[in-house]
Design a protein around this motif. Structure first.
Motif, PDB file in Angstrom:
ATOM      1  N   LEU A  92       0.832  -1.207   0.000  1.00 50.40           N
ATOM      2  CA  LEU A  92       0.000   0.000   0.000  1.00 50.40           C
ATOM      3  C   LEU A  92       0.865   1.255   0.000  1.00 50.40           C
ATOM      4  O   LEU A  92       0.576   2.222  -0.725  1.00 50.40           O
ATOM      5  CB  LEU A  92      -0.929   0.009   1.219  1.00 50.40           C
ATOM      6  N   GLU A  93       1.915   1.266   0.808  1.00 51.40           N
ATOM      7  CA  GLU A  93       2.820   2.424   0.846  1.00 51.40           C
ATOM      8  C   GLU A  93       3.450   2.656  -0.526  1.00 51.40           C
ATOM      9  O   GLU A  93       3.553   3.796  -0.995  1.00 51.40           O
ATOM     10  CB  GLU A  93       3.919   2.210   1.895  1.00 51.40           C
ATOM     11  N   LEU A  94       3.871   1.593  -1.181  1.00 54.63           N
ATOM     12  CA  LEU A  94       4.476   1.709  -2.501  1.00 54.63           C
ATOM     13  C   LEU A  94       3.442   2.158  -3.538  1.00 54.63           C
ATOM     14  O   LEU A  94       3.755   2.959  -4.429  1.00 54.63           O
ATOM     15  CB  LEU A  94       5.089   0.368  -2.912  1.00 54.63           C
ATOM     16  N   ALA A  95       2.223   1.671  -3.413  1.00 49.31           N
ATOM     17  CA  ALA A  95       1.162   2.057  -4.348  1.00 49.31           C
ATOM     18  C   ALA A  95       0.812   3.533  -4.212  1.00 49.31           C
ATOM     19  O   ALA A  95       0.504   4.202  -5.207  1.00 49.31           O
ATOM     20  CB  ALA A  95      -0.081   1.195  -4.124  1.00 49.31           C
ATOM     21  N   VAL A  96       0.855   4.049  -2.993  1.00 48.62           N
ATOM     22  CA  VAL A  96       0.584   5.475  -2.763  1.00 48.62           C
ATOM     23  C   VAL A  96       1.652   6.340  -3.439  1.00 48.62           C
ATOM     24  O   VAL A  96       1.355   7.405  -3.999  1.00 48.62           O
ATOM     25  CB  VAL A  96       0.505   5.763  -1.245  1.00 48.62           C
ATOM     26  N   GLU A  97       2.909   5.898  -3.389  1.00 47.29           N
ATOM     27  CA  GLU A  97       4.008   6.649  -4.003  1.00 47.29           C
ATOM     28  C   GLU A  97       3.992   6.563  -5.528  1.00 47.29           C
ATOM     29  O   GLU A  97       4.473   7.463  -6.217  1.00 47.29           O
ATOM     30  CB  GLU A  97       5.351   6.130  -3.483  1.00 47.29           C
ATOM     31  N   ASN A  98       3.434   5.486  -6.048  1.00 47.97           N
ATOM     32  CA  ASN A  98       3.454   5.245  -7.489  1.00 47.97           C
ATOM     33  C   ASN A  98       2.494   6.178  -8.233  1.00 47.97           C
ATOM     34  O   ASN A  98       1.346   6.349  -7.831  1.00 47.97           O
ATOM     35  CB  ASN A  98       3.058   3.793  -7.768  1.00 47.97           C
ATOM     36  N   LYS A  99       2.967   6.764  -9.325  1.00 48.59           N
ATOM     37  CA  LYS A  99       2.127   7.689 -10.107  1.00 48.59           C
ATOM     38  C   LYS A  99       1.960   7.238 -11.556  1.00 48.59           C
ATOM     39  O   LYS A  99       1.459   7.993 -12.386  1.00 48.59           O
ATOM     40  CB  LYS A  99       2.748   9.095 -10.095  1.00 48.59           C
ATOM     41  N   LYS A 100       2.381   6.009 -11.862  1.00 47.39           N
ATOM     42  CA  LYS A 100       2.287   5.505 -13.227  1.00 47.39           C
ATOM     43  C   LYS A 100       1.371   4.284 -13.270  1.00 47.39           C
ATOM     44  O   LYS A 100       1.117   3.653 -12.234  1.00 47.39           O
ATOM     45  CB  LYS A 100       3.676   5.096 -13.735  1.00 47.39           C
ATOM     46  N   PRO A 101       0.907   3.905 -14.467  1.00 48.52           N
ATOM     47  CA  PRO A 101       0.163   2.642 -14.575  1.00 48.52           C
ATOM     48  C   PRO A 101       1.030   1.489 -14.090  1.00 48.52           C
ATOM     49  O   PRO A 101       2.264   1.549 -14.128  1.00 48.52           O
ATOM     50  CB  PRO A 101      -0.117   2.526 -16.078  1.00 48.52           C
ATOM     51  N   VAL A 102       0.384   0.424 -13.647  1.00 48.89           N
ATOM     52  CA  VAL A 102       1.083  -0.746 -13.116  1.00 48.89           C
ATOM     53  C   VAL A 102       0.963  -1.892 -14.108  1.00 48.89           C
ATOM     54  O   VAL A 102      -0.135  -2.215 -14.574  1.00 48.89           O
ATOM     55  CB  VAL A 102       0.488  -1.154 -11.751  1.00 48.89           C
ATOM     56  N   ARG A 103       2.108  -2.502 -14.425  1.00 47.39           N
ATOM     57  CA  ARG A 103       2.106  -3.650 -15.331  1.00 47.39           C
ATOM     58  C   ARG A 103       1.698  -4.903 -14.569  1.00 47.39           C
ATOM     59  O   ARG A 103       2.275  -5.237 -13.539  1.00 47.39           O
ATOM     60  CB  ARG A 103       3.504  -3.854 -15.909  1.00 47.39           C
ATOM     61  N   VAL A 104       0.674  -5.590 -15.049  1.00 41.77           N
ATOM     62  CA  VAL A 104       0.236  -6.846 -14.432  1.00 41.77           C
ATOM     63  C   VAL A 104       1.023  -7.992 -15.061  1.00 41.77           C
ATOM     64  O   VAL A 104       0.943  -8.231 -16.263  1.00 41.77           O
ATOM     65  CB  VAL A 104      -1.275  -7.067 -14.612  1.00 41.77           C
ATOM     66  N   PHE A 105       1.807  -8.669 -14.243  1.00 42.14           N
ATOM     67  CA  PHE A 105       2.684  -9.749 -14.698  1.00 42.14           C
ATOM     68  C   PHE A 105       1.938 -11.071 -14.563  1.00 42.14           C
ATOM     69  O   PHE A 105       1.508 -11.435 -13.467  1.00 42.14           O
ATOM     70  CB  PHE A 105       3.950  -9.753 -13.838  1.00 42.14           C
TER      71      PHE A 105
END
Length: 328
Positions: free
Chosen positions: A181-194
């Motif tokens: 969750l902490e990393l997701a809050v910092e992230n500002k780009k789309p996320v690649r689903v692997f």
């Protein structure tokens, strides 16, 4: 173009019989620009002796600390790492393929998170696109609709802050959920689903998954911490729905791992029921499960719930049959 350095962080605690297989799965990777960071968290078995056999290799770092918990060990690993990308591997698990890191890195262009799961990964999740908007990713992660494990994921190191692995929270299980969750809050780009299957998650009776059981009090504390992390980052009209899903997930996790102990009058139970009603997500078995307290009644409703889910989703039955076949 130079390949990006990937830091693979392995926290270790009393896994002497497994850790060598874990290390070998990393050192055999076809992607060579890696650093393997082993952090022993006060092991009392032979784990340290195994790790010392590899500590002098040029791409291996080995650290020891008093037993402080997995979050502190991961934090130490991040602090000592130099990779542009960071990924985590548990010391009793291993990569199924020697091109695992190659595959992860190949999907990292223009994103700061490559997000997969253990086992079959997300290959069968038809509801997941290849790219998730960052807002939707945070919402799904908070609601526990995505893997909360730290495995099969690449995180750009710039996403890590002093909050990411905050050991002061005194969280004994689901630390990785809060970390994500902490990393997701910092992230500002789309996320690649692997979606590839590259990771073996070992199930054994000494793992934290089998030795630390959720209680309703613990669920209440954990979800309050999650609420604080995402506060202001999820739109209000989406937050309540996501919160109801999250509360139900941890409620079910608690009663299914602690001998079907429940309490219909517990504040967490009452809140979960209220949120599910408010968002029109409550099912008949939810109502029953959240309204009983005695273990025999909880177990009976739980089994009815399992049957209902399989009638709604026949694919679960096929999964059950496959698991039974594999055991025999």
């Amino acid at each position: 173009m130079c390949a990006a350095l990937v830091s693979i962080i392995v926290p270790i605690f009393n896994t002497a019989e497994y850790v060598e297989e874990c290390i070998h799965s990393v050192l055999s990777q076809s992607y060579k620009n890696i650093e393997l960071i082993l952090v022993d968290d006060g092991s009392t078995d032979g784990s340290v002796l195994v790790c010392q056999n590899y500590k002098d290799l040029p791409n291996v770092k080995f650290y020891r600390q008093d037993n402080q918990g997995v979050s502190t060990a991961r934090r130490k690993g991040v602090q000592e790492s130099h990779g542009e990308w960071i990924t985590f591997l548990d010391s009793d698990d291993y990569y199924l393929r020697n091109d695992a890191i190659d595959l992860l890195v190949s999907e990292s262009e223009d994103v700061d998170i490559v997000f997969g799961s253990s086992g079959k990964g997300y290959a069968e999740r038809k509801d997941l696109p290849d790219l998730l908007p960052c807002e939707r990713f945070l919402e799904m992660q908070y609601a526990r609709e995505l893997s909360a494990g730290p495995w099969v994921k690449l995180f750009r190191r710039k996403l890590f802050t002093t909050k990411t692995l905050d050991e002061s929270k005194n969280v004994k299980r689901a630390q990785d959920y809060l970390m994500n969750l902490e990393l997701a809050v910092e992230n500002k780009k789309p996320v690649r689903v692997f979606k590839h299957s590259i990771y073996y998650l070992r199930e054994h009776p000494r793992s934290k998954r089998h030795t630390f059981f959720f209680s309703l009090d613990y669920c209440r504390m954990l979800t309050a911490l999650a609420d604080e992390i995402v506060k202001g980052y999820i739109l209000d009209h989406n937050l309540t729905t996501a919160k109801a899903k999250q509360r139900r997930f941890f409620f079910c996790e608690a009663i299914s791992t602690n001998g079907f102990l429940s309490d219909a009058n517990h504040p967490y139970t009452k809140e979960t029921k209220k949120l599910l009603k408010q968002t029109a997500q409550i099912t008949l078995t939810d109502r029953w499960l959240l309204s009983v307290s005695s273990p025999w009644a909880v177990k009976m409703v739980w089994n009815l719930r399992r049957i209902a889910r399989r009638l709604e989703h026949p694919s679960i039955i096929m999964h059950d049959i496959k698991k039974l076949t594999e055991k025999h």
